[in-house]
Design a protein around this motif. Structure first.
Motif, short mmCIF file in Angstrom:
data_model
loop_
_atom_site.label_atom_id
_atom_site.label_comp_id
_atom_site.label_asym_id
_atom_site.label_seq_id
_atom_site.Cartn_x
_atom_site.Cartn_y
_atom_site.Cartn_z
N ARG A 62 1.69 10.59 -18.47
CA ARG A 62 2.18 9.60 -17.57
C ARG A 62 1.13 8.78 -16.89
O ARG A 62 0.05 8.90 -16.63
N VAL A 63 1.26 7.28 -17.54
CA VAL A 63 0.28 6.37 -17.58
C VAL A 63 0.61 5.28 -16.61
O VAL A 63 1.79 4.87 -16.44
N CYS A 64 -0.37 4.84 -15.62
CA CYS A 64 -0.05 3.80 -14.69
C CYS A 64 0.10 2.24 -15.47
O CYS A 64 -0.74 2.18 -16.38
N SER A 65 1.11 1.45 -15.49
CA SER A 65 1.30 0.32 -15.84
C SER A 65 1.24 -0.85 -15.12
O SER A 65 1.62 -1.90 -15.42
N LYS A 66 0.41 -0.87 -13.82
CA LYS A 66 0.27 -1.85 -12.99
C LYS A 66 -1.03 -1.67 -12.14
O LYS A 66 -1.25 -0.57 -11.71
N ASP A 67 -1.68 -2.76 -11.92
CA ASP A 67 -2.77 -3.01 -10.94
C ASP A 67 -2.22 -3.05 -9.59
O ASP A 67 -1.44 -3.62 -9.35
N PHE A 68 -3.12 -2.25 -8.76
CA PHE A 68 -2.96 -2.27 -7.15
C PHE A 68 -4.34 -2.42 -6.68
O PHE A 68 -5.05 -1.50 -6.71
N GLN A 69 -4.76 -3.53 -5.64
CA GLN A 69 -5.93 -3.48 -5.11
C GLN A 69 -5.62 -3.81 -3.78
O GLN A 69 -5.24 -4.70 -3.30
N PRO A 70 -5.95 -2.90 -2.84
CA PRO A 70 -5.68 -2.94 -1.32
C PRO A 70 -6.49 -3.95 -0.85
O PRO A 70 -7.58 -4.16 -1.18
N ALA A 71 -5.83 -4.66 0.04
CA ALA A 71 -6.38 -5.88 1.00
C ALA A 71 -7.92 -5.20 1.81
O ALA A 71 -8.54 -6.13 1.90
N LEU A 101 0.82 -1.21 0.02
CA LEU A 101 0.17 -0.25 0.21
C LEU A 101 0.89 1.16 0.06
O LEU A 101 0.53 2.31 -0.75
N GLY A 102 1.99 1.40 0.83
CA GLY A 102 2.68 2.25 0.81
C GLY A 102 3.24 2.72 -0.41
O GLY A 102 3.27 4.06 -0.96
N ILE A 103 3.98 1.77 -1.37
CA ILE A 103 4.57 2.13 -2.39
C ILE A 103 3.59 2.39 -3.28
O ILE A 103 3.83 3.45 -4.26
N ALA A 104 2.35 1.99 -3.46
CA ALA A 104 1.25 2.26 -4.26
C ALA A 104 0.65 3.63 -4.20
O ALA A 104 0.48 4.39 -5.31
N LYS A 105 0.81 4.35 -2.91
CA LYS A 105 0.32 5.67 -2.62
C LYS A 105 1.62 6.47 -2.98
O LYS A 105 1.26 7.63 -3.68
N ALA A 106 2.84 6.21 -3.01
CA ALA A 106 3.88 6.97 -3.59
C ALA A 106 3.86 6.92 -5.01
O ALA A 106 3.90 8.16 -5.69
N ALA A 107 3.58 5.84 -5.59
CA ALA A 107 3.57 5.73 -7.23
C ALA A 107 2.27 6.67 -7.53
O ALA A 107 2.41 7.39 -8.83
N LYS A 108 1.07 6.75 -7.14
CA LYS A 108 -0.10 7.50 -7.29
C LYS A 108 0.37 8.90 -7.35
O LYS A 108 0.08 9.68 -7.93
N PHE A 109 0.94 9.47 -6.08
CA PHE A 109 1.45 10.88 -6.14
C PHE A 109 2.52 11.20 -7.14
O PHE A 109 2.14 12.12 -7.86
N LYS A 120 -9.83 3.55 -2.18
CA LYS A 120 -9.61 4.81 -2.89
C LYS A 120 -8.22 4.88 -3.29
O LYS A 120 -7.85 5.73 -4.20
N HIS A 121 -7.15 4.11 -2.66
CA HIS A 121 -5.88 4.06 -3.26
C HIS A 121 -5.46 3.07 -4.10
O HIS A 121 -4.32 2.65 -4.72
N ALA A 122 -6.58 2.46 -4.64
CA ALA A 122 -6.30 1.60 -5.84
C ALA A 122 -5.77 2.05 -6.82
O ALA A 122 -6.03 3.41 -7.27
N LEU A 123 -4.89 1.31 -7.86
CA LEU A 123 -4.21 1.70 -9.08
C LEU A 123 -4.74 0.89 -10.35
O LEU A 123 -4.87 -0.34 -9.95
N LEU A 141 9.10 1.07 -7.23
CA LEU A 141 8.11 1.89 -7.94
C LEU A 141 7.90 1.57 -9.50
O LEU A 141 7.25 1.86 -9.77
N ARG A 142 9.28 1.25 -10.04
CA ARG A 142 9.47 1.29 -11.49
C ARG A 142 8.33 0.54 -12.09
O ARG A 142 7.80 1.06 -13.21
N GLY A 143 7.57 -0.57 -11.54
CA GLY A 143 6.63 -1.36 -12.11
C GLY A 143 5.52 -0.41 -12.38
O GLY A 143 4.53 -0.82 -13.34
N TYR A 144 5.19 0.59 -11.84
CA TYR A 144 3.94 1.38 -12.18
C TYR A 144 3.93 2.54 -13.23
O TYR A 144 3.15 3.23 -13.60
N PHE A 145 5.32 2.64 -13.70
CA PHE A 145 5.69 3.58 -14.67
C PHE A 145 5.69 2.88 -16.01
O PHE A 145 6.51 2.10 -16.45
#
Length: 460
Positions: free
Chosen positions: A139-148, A43-51, A154-157, A98-102
């Motif tokens: 800048r497009v997100c390239s990875k899914d993230f669904q919080p447990a 979750l922490g990395i996903a929040k940073a990537a979204k920011f 709201k932090h899903a990617l 972070l790299r997988g989200y870019f």
């Protein structure tokens, strides 16, 4: 990665602001996290990537209003506390997570740190995203993230998602955002014209409040009124600006009339001050000169610690109507040399012209003037509608102030610069002008000075 132009002093100033205001300090350029785990994927990395994605997709002109265009996520600080986070987060390790989200080349970012305030050994982290630039890709997100945890949905990617940051949140882009980002990606800065931004007159100065003028105006009227009345009422005393018919023939003690009149002056004083604000000191305009033709330009001028009002020249008659009365005269001889009007009507505020200038303020209280002329042409300076522009300052005021501007236009891309504006330190401040006007009317002037503008002695 990049080398970010932030020293420890600047970072500590950001921390102090968060300590004082907490989440209220957040903006399009700042996000605050009291804690965030960046040591492992989740979750922490996903929040940073979204920011990072949202900050990199910001509107260029909006981004320039904060930290030189940068966006900052501060981790380990909240209102009244700065515990920091445990050490151990290194930039290269964070980059790997972070790299997988870019989707393409990652947005430029950096990680800085200073010692925590409350817990020795902990660190306050600053995740800093560099300013967006013309020609930057979407800048497009390239990875899914669904919080447990469902509370964190709201932090899903979403893979293929586009996120933007505006005001104090990062959200999913809408169609207008995507169109703007596409235009940004297509923009170039290969042919920047020469651009000069200035004002036609020096800026004015406003210092603190005008309460002294209000008290003086009450004092002048009270003294004049008491001279015209005996200690005990002998005929009706009428309170301004309006008394119901049933009360018009009541005999009232002088002190009661004055007490009600003071309430009336206090209530209407802001309207009077607005009249002085927009009308004294002369009109001022933004001017733009360019070396090449620019179609559909938008220039945003940011002036720190400033205020602006649509200018409308103050007149002697206007001041007489603007200054609220203590009492309405019921006889021609009542303070006739001082109060030359039968009732008080606050002057109607001027309707802002529906033209190509907009007045606004950012979260830091800086004045934002958005100029949108149809076009800019070389050899023909564009001059805006007239404003009254004030710098908030204590005496003595600054002699000049540095302002920043950004310019976009069809085929131009994005250009930015700074301009130094002079401040009219020799002229009276707004409060001095109000005081001067009151003293002039206190002298019982029955005719205007022999000048086209009877307020020359007041506001110039």
């Amino acid at each position: 990665m990049s080398t970010t132009a932030f020293g420890e002093r600047a970072l500590n100033e950001i921390v102090e602001d968060i300590l004082a205001r907490g989440d209220a300090a957040e903006s399009a350029g700042l996000e605050v996290k009291s804690e965030l785990d960046l040591t492992k994927r989740g979750l922490g990395i996903a929040k940073a990537a979204k920011f990072i994605l949202g900050a990199a997709n910001r509107d260029i002109a909006v981004a320039q209003q904060f930290y030189g265009g940068r966006a900052i996520m501060v981790i380990g600080v909240a209102k009244d506390q700065a515990p920091g986070v445990a050490p151990g987060v290194e930039p290269h390790q964070l980059g790997d997570r972070l790299r997988g989200y870019f989707a393409d080349a990652e947005p430029p970012w950096d990680l800085l740190r200073i010692p925590a305030r409350d817990i020795p050994g902990n660190e306050i982290l600053f995740l800093i995203v560099e300013p967006p630039q013309p020609g930057d890709p979407i800048r497009v997100c390239s990875k899914d993230f669904q919080p447990a945890d469902s509370a964190d949905r709201k932090h899903a990617l979403v893979d293929g998602g586009i996120y933007v940051r505006d005001k104090s949140q990062t959200r999913t882009a809408n169609s207008a955002d995507i169109k703007r980002l596409a235009n940004r990606a297509a923009a170039t800065t290969t042919a920047e014209p020469t651009i000069d931004v200035s004002t036609t007159r020096p800026l004015l100065v406003t210092d603190e409040s005008a309460d002294d003028g209000r008290e003086r105006w009450i004092e002048i009227q009270e003294v004049a009124y008491r001279r015209t009345r005996p200690a005990k009422p002998r005929k009706r005393e009428v309170y301004a600006p309006y008394v119901p018919p049933s009360d018009k023939h009541r005999y009232r003690p002088i002190d009661d009339v004055i007490a009600d009149g003071i309430d009336n002056v206090n209530q209407n004083w802001p309207d009077a001050l607005d009249y002085f604000t927009q009308g004294l000191g002369g009109g001022n305009s933004v001017t733009i000169e360019v070396s090449e033709f620019i179609k559909s330009p938008e220039l945003i001028l940011t002036i720190p610690d400033a205020q602006a009002y649509w200018y409308e020249e103050a007149t002697a008659d206007g001041i007489k109507k603007a200054l609220p009365l203590l009492v309405v005269p019921d006889e021609d001889d009542l303070v006739a040399s001082l109060i030359r009007t039968t009732t008080y009507f606050p002057p109607a505020p001027s309707a802002p012209p529906e033209l190509d200038l907009e007045i606004d303020y950012n979260d830091d209280g800086a004045l934002i003037l958005t100029c949108t002329p149809p076009s800019l042409r070389p050899g023909t300076p564009w001059v805006s509608e007239e404003l009254a522009i004030y710098i908030e300052s204590t005496t003595p005021g600054p002699r000049e102030v540095d302002a920043t501007w950004t310019l976009t236009g069809e085929g131009l891309g994005f250009v930015q610069g700074t301009t130094t504006l002079s401040v009219h330190t020799e002229s009276p401040s707004l409060q001095e002008s109000v005081a001067n006007a009151i003293e002039i009317f206190a002298q019982g002037l029955d005719s205007d000075p022999g000048d086209d503008n009877p307020l020359t002695a007041i506001g110039e």
